[in-house]
Design a protein around this motif. Structure first.
Motif, PDB file in Angstrom:
ATOM      1  N   ASP A 253      21.792  -3.710   0.086  1.00  0.00           N
ATOM      2  CA  ASP A 253      22.853  -3.390  -0.882  1.00  0.00           C
ATOM      3  C   ASP A 253      22.529  -3.062  -2.200  1.00  0.00           C
ATOM      4  O   ASP A 253      23.177  -1.819  -2.618  1.00  0.00           O
ATOM      5  CB  ASP A 253      23.815  -4.446  -0.921  1.00  0.00           C
ATOM      6  CG  ASP A 253      24.278  -5.084   0.345  1.00  0.00           C
ATOM      7  OD1 ASP A 253      24.725  -4.197   1.150  1.00  0.00           O
ATOM      8  OD2 ASP A 253      25.071  -6.265   0.522  1.00  0.00           O
ATOM      9  N   LEU A 254      21.523  -3.409  -2.730  1.00  0.00           N
ATOM     10  CA  LEU A 254      20.819  -3.169  -4.035  1.00  0.00           C
ATOM     11  C   LEU A 254      20.468  -1.421  -3.788  1.00  0.00           C
ATOM     12  O   LEU A 254      20.412  -0.647  -4.651  1.00  0.00           O
ATOM     13  CB  LEU A 254      19.905  -3.858  -4.595  1.00  0.00           C
ATOM     14  CG  LEU A 254      20.537  -5.076  -5.214  1.00  0.00           C
ATOM     15  CD1 LEU A 254      19.258  -5.979  -5.410  1.00  0.00           C
ATOM     16  CD2 LEU A 254      21.248  -4.996  -6.262  1.00  0.00           C
ATOM     17  N   LYS A 255      19.551  -1.409  -2.776  1.00  0.00           N
ATOM     18  CA  LYS A 255      19.131   0.150  -2.744  1.00  0.00           C
ATOM     19  C   LYS A 255      20.364   0.917  -2.263  1.00  0.00           C
ATOM     20  O   LYS A 255      20.147   2.175  -2.895  1.00  0.00           O
ATOM     21  CB  LYS A 255      18.162   0.000  -1.498  1.00  0.00           C
ATOM     22  CG  LYS A 255      17.461   1.162  -1.151  1.00  0.00           C
ATOM     23  CD  LYS A 255      16.214   1.079  -0.004  1.00  0.00           C
ATOM     24  CE  LYS A 255      15.877   2.543   0.056  1.00  0.00           C
ATOM     25  NZ  LYS A 255      14.539   2.664   1.107  1.00  0.00           N
ATOM     26  N   HIS A 256      21.241   0.912  -1.466  1.00  0.00           N
ATOM     27  CA  HIS A 256      22.079   1.590  -1.309  1.00  0.00           C
ATOM     28  C   HIS A 256      23.114   2.147  -2.558  1.00  0.00           C
ATOM     29  O   HIS A 256      23.792   3.065  -2.666  1.00  0.00           O
ATOM     30  CB  HIS A 256      23.160   1.072  -0.271  1.00  0.00           C
ATOM     31  CG  HIS A 256      22.211   0.817   1.124  1.00  0.00           C
ATOM     32  ND1 HIS A 256      22.736   0.086   2.131  1.00  0.00           N
ATOM     33  CD2 HIS A 256      21.279   1.412   1.353  1.00  0.00           C
ATOM     34  CE1 HIS A 256      22.018   0.178   2.975  1.00  0.00           C
ATOM     35  NE2 HIS A 256      20.906   0.882   2.734  1.00  0.00           N
ATOM     36  N   ALA A 257      22.912   1.070  -3.543  1.00  0.00           N
ATOM     37  CA  ALA A 257      23.689   1.439  -4.767  1.00  0.00           C
ATOM     38  C   ALA A 257      22.963   2.410  -5.758  1.00  0.00           C
ATOM     39  O   ALA A 257      23.789   2.497  -6.744  1.00  0.00           O
ATOM     40  CB  ALA A 257      24.200   0.186  -5.349  1.00  0.00           C
ATOM     41  N   LEU A 258      22.150   2.734  -5.202  1.00  0.00           N
ATOM     42  CA  LEU A 258      21.268   3.987  -6.089  1.00  0.00           C
ATOM     43  C   LEU A 258      21.573   5.312  -5.802  1.00  0.00           C
ATOM     44  O   LEU A 258      21.622   5.532  -4.438  1.00  0.00           O
ATOM     45  CB  LEU A 258      19.754   3.353  -6.232  1.00  0.00           C
ATOM     46  CG  LEU A 258      19.378   1.985  -6.844  1.00  0.00           C
ATOM     47  CD1 LEU A 258      18.177   1.591  -6.485  1.00  0.00           C
ATOM     48  CD2 LEU A 258      19.862   2.015  -8.162  1.00  0.00           C
TER      49      LEU A 258
ATOM     50  N   MET B 220      11.979   5.443  -9.218  1.00  0.00           N
ATOM     51  CA  MET B 220      11.088   4.274  -8.836  1.00  0.00           C
ATOM     52  C   MET B 220      11.723   2.912  -8.320  1.00  0.00           C
ATOM     53  O   MET B 220      11.273   2.345  -7.585  1.00  0.00           O
ATOM     54  CB  MET B 220      10.174   3.809 -10.113  1.00  0.00           C
ATOM     55  CG  MET B 220       9.216   4.903 -10.672  1.00  0.00           C
ATOM     56  SD  MET B 220       8.696   4.464 -12.192  1.00  0.00           S
ATOM     57  CE  MET B 220       7.621   3.049 -11.565  1.00  0.00           C
ATOM     58  N   LEU B 221      12.951   2.698  -8.922  1.00  0.00           N
ATOM     59  CA  LEU B 221      13.706   1.495  -8.501  1.00  0.00           C
ATOM     60  C   LEU B 221      14.177   1.550  -7.015  1.00  0.00           C
ATOM     61  O   LEU B 221      13.754   0.513  -6.365  1.00  0.00           O
ATOM     62  CB  LEU B 221      14.954   1.422  -9.391  1.00  0.00           C
ATOM     63  CG  LEU B 221      15.693  -0.079  -9.337  1.00  0.00           C
ATOM     64  CD1 LEU B 221      14.663  -1.173  -9.630  1.00  0.00           C
ATOM     65  CD2 LEU B 221      16.871  -0.038 -10.189  1.00  0.00           C
ATOM     66  N   PRO B 222      14.554   2.649  -6.408  1.00  0.00           N
ATOM     67  CA  PRO B 222      14.826   2.615  -4.927  1.00  0.00           C
ATOM     68  C   PRO B 222      13.722   2.050  -4.034  1.00  0.00           C
ATOM     69  O   PRO B 222      13.819   1.603  -3.082  1.00  0.00           O
ATOM     70  CB  PRO B 222      15.440   3.849  -4.771  1.00  0.00           C
ATOM     71  CG  PRO B 222      15.817   4.481  -5.966  1.00  0.00           C
ATOM     72  CD  PRO B 222      14.777   3.811  -7.076  1.00  0.00           C
ATOM     73  N   THR B 223      12.710   2.503  -4.509  1.00  0.00           N
ATOM     74  CA  THR B 223      11.185   1.752  -3.579  1.00  0.00           C
ATOM     75  C   THR B 223      11.036   0.675  -3.691  1.00  0.00           C
ATOM     76  O   THR B 223      10.060   0.069  -2.786  1.00  0.00           O
ATOM     77  CB  THR B 223       9.954   3.167  -4.038  1.00  0.00           C
ATOM     78  OG1 THR B 223       9.811   2.694  -5.384  1.00  0.00           O
ATOM     79  CG2 THR B 223      10.546   4.363  -4.220  1.00  0.00           C
ATOM     80  N   MET B 224      11.553   0.121  -4.620  1.00  0.00           N
ATOM     81  CA  MET B 224      11.177  -1.641  -4.567  1.00  0.00           C
ATOM     82  C   MET B 224      12.185  -2.170  -3.663  1.00  0.00           C
ATOM     83  O   MET B 224      11.856  -3.478  -3.549  1.00  0.00           O
ATOM     84  CB  MET B 224      11.617  -2.240  -6.230  1.00  0.00           C
ATOM     85  CG  MET B 224      10.657  -1.271  -7.159  1.00  0.00           C
ATOM     86  SD  MET B 224      11.143  -1.862  -8.816  1.00  0.00           S
ATOM     87  CE  MET B 224      10.833  -3.483  -8.883  1.00  0.00           C
ATOM     88  N   PHE B 225      13.239  -1.846  -3.011  1.00  0.00           N
ATOM     89  CA  PHE B 225      14.213  -2.363  -2.176  1.00  0.00           C
ATOM     90  C   PHE B 225      13.720  -1.907  -0.617  1.00  0.00           C
ATOM     91  O   PHE B 225      13.594  -0.585  -0.584  1.00  0.00           O
ATOM     92  CB  PHE B 225      15.420  -2.572  -2.625  1.00  0.00           C
ATOM     93  CG  PHE B 225      15.659  -2.922  -3.845  1.00  0.00           C
ATOM     94  CD1 PHE B 225      15.630  -4.424  -4.255  1.00  0.00           C
ATOM     95  CD2 PHE B 225      15.711  -2.092  -4.979  1.00  0.00           C
ATOM     96  CE1 PHE B 225      15.958  -4.753  -5.366  1.00  0.00           C
ATOM     97  CE2 PHE B 225      16.089  -2.524  -6.231  1.00  0.00           C
ATOM     98  CZ  PHE B 225      16.082  -4.003  -6.737  1.00  0.00           C
ATOM     99  N   SER B 226      14.108  -2.785   0.297  1.00  0.00           N
ATOM    100  CA  SER B 226      13.917  -2.429   1.659  1.00  0.00           C
ATOM    101  C   SER B 226      15.422  -2.393   2.079  1.00  0.00           C
ATOM    102  O   SER B 226      16.312  -3.126   1.653  1.00  0.00           O
ATOM    103  CB  SER B 226      12.841  -3.256   2.293  1.00  0.00           C
ATOM    104  OG  SER B 226      13.257  -4.399   2.492  1.00  0.00           O
ATOM    105  N   GLU B 227      15.368  -2.226   3.619  1.00  0.00           N
ATOM    106  CA  GLU B 227      16.771  -2.398   4.400  1.00  0.00           C
ATOM    107  C   GLU B 227      16.798  -3.177   5.329  1.00  0.00           C
ATOM    108  O   GLU B 227      17.670  -3.585   6.066  1.00  0.00           O
ATOM    109  CB  GLU B 227      17.267  -0.827   4.880  1.00  0.00           C
ATOM    110  CG  GLU B 227      17.408   0.226   4.028  1.00  0.00           C
ATOM    111  CD  GLU B 227      17.837   1.384   4.678  1.00  0.00           C
ATOM    112  OE1 GLU B 227      17.752   1.607   5.894  1.00  0.00           O
ATOM    113  OE2 GLU B 227      18.440   2.358   4.019  1.00  0.00           O
TER     114      GLU B 227
END
Length: 280
Positions: free
Chosen positions: A223-228, A209-216
């Motif tokens: 950066d937060l999304k790519h760390a998942l 779920m957490l990766p869907t909360m961030f965009s590129e």
């Protein structure tokens, strides 16, 4: 006149010297944890159904897409490695990894385990080794099976690609390692939380779920999304490089491999440190 009875002299008993129990060897820990894992029928059925589902999802995705394939053959990862199948694999692997530990805490078996092997850190490492070995084998079977099934379907339309095609081998390896990475994350969270519902919920939130909360679109969000883990997998199965004119921030391939490595290492290391410092 009576005389006292003669008392036989007492023979001194030498003091007993306690015999130190030799520490458990790691291969013994590995063997015991493997026996625990394979003795559960639920593990066998869960693994078998997961393999069939993920490979079946690849077949369905390929059959749906084959009509649109025309022109020169190219490798499309959403055929061989559809998100629906591999998100399910992440969910099952993380949950099973967590239950490897949490089930012993809930049943009280962890007390017996720690009495037999007081070195709690070694117990966690033994569980981690068995979990990594099992889910690496499962991930390899699923990844290879997904690719072979999708290409067998596409070969009928002359659209199949060999494993030497650019991007194919990287996607195959990344998809194979997705299962053990998620299983070890679940195991580490299970040691830290020691609660089945809390561990499963935390694993699902963190991995899915957490990766869907961030965009590129923004640097900090990207950066937060790519760390998942799931974002790293998505980048590694992509056979093409990012468009230089794109407005988004795309992860790099080396950075995605680092994410794959750090997540299981950090969670297992934290689990080993915590379990040594607290009571059962």
């Amino acid at each position: 006149m009576t005389t006292p009875a003669s008392v036989p002299p007492t023979i001194p008993v030498p003091p007993t010297i306690p015999v130190a129990t030799p520490p458990a060897r790691f291969r013994d820990l590995f063997a015991s944890e493997w026996i625990k894992t394979r003795s559960l029928r639920s593990t066998q059925w869960t693994v078998a159904l997961t393999v069939l589902f993920v490979i079946g999802a690849a077949a369905v995705a390929t059959l749906t897409d084959k009509a649109a394939r025309s022109g020169p053959a190219e490798f499309l990862p959403y055929d061989a490695y559809p998100a629906a199948g591999y998100w399910t694999l992440m969910l099952v692997a993380s949950t099973m990894g967590a239950l490897t530990v949490v089930s012993e805490y809930s049943s009280g078996l962890i007390r017996t385990t720690t009495m037999a092997v007081p070195a709690r850190g070694s117990v966690v490492l033994g569980k981690a080794a068995v979990t990594a070995a099992l889910w690496t084998a499962v991930g390899t079977a699923v990844s290879t099976g997904s690719f072979l099934v999708s290409q067998a379907i596409l070969d009928g339309h002359h659209a199949g690609v060999p494993i030497t095609h650019p991007g194919v081998f990287r996607a195959l390896v990344a998809s194979a390692l997705l299962a053990p990475a998620c299983a070890l994350v679940g195991l580490g969270l299970g040691v830290l939380l020691r609660n089945a519902a809390g561990t499963v919920a935390t694993s699902v939130f963190t991995l899915l779920m957490l990766p869907t909360m961030f965009s590129e679109s923004n640097r900090w969000s990207a950066d937060l999304k790519h760390a998942l883990v799931s974002a790293a997998w998505n980048r590694l199965v992509r056979p093409w490089e990012p468009d230089p004119g794109s407005l988004g921030y795309t992860a790099t391939v080396p950075g995605s491999w680092i994410v794959y490595t750090l997540w299981p290492l950090i969670t297992v290391a934290l689990a080993v440190l915590v379990v040594r410092r607290r009571d059962v």
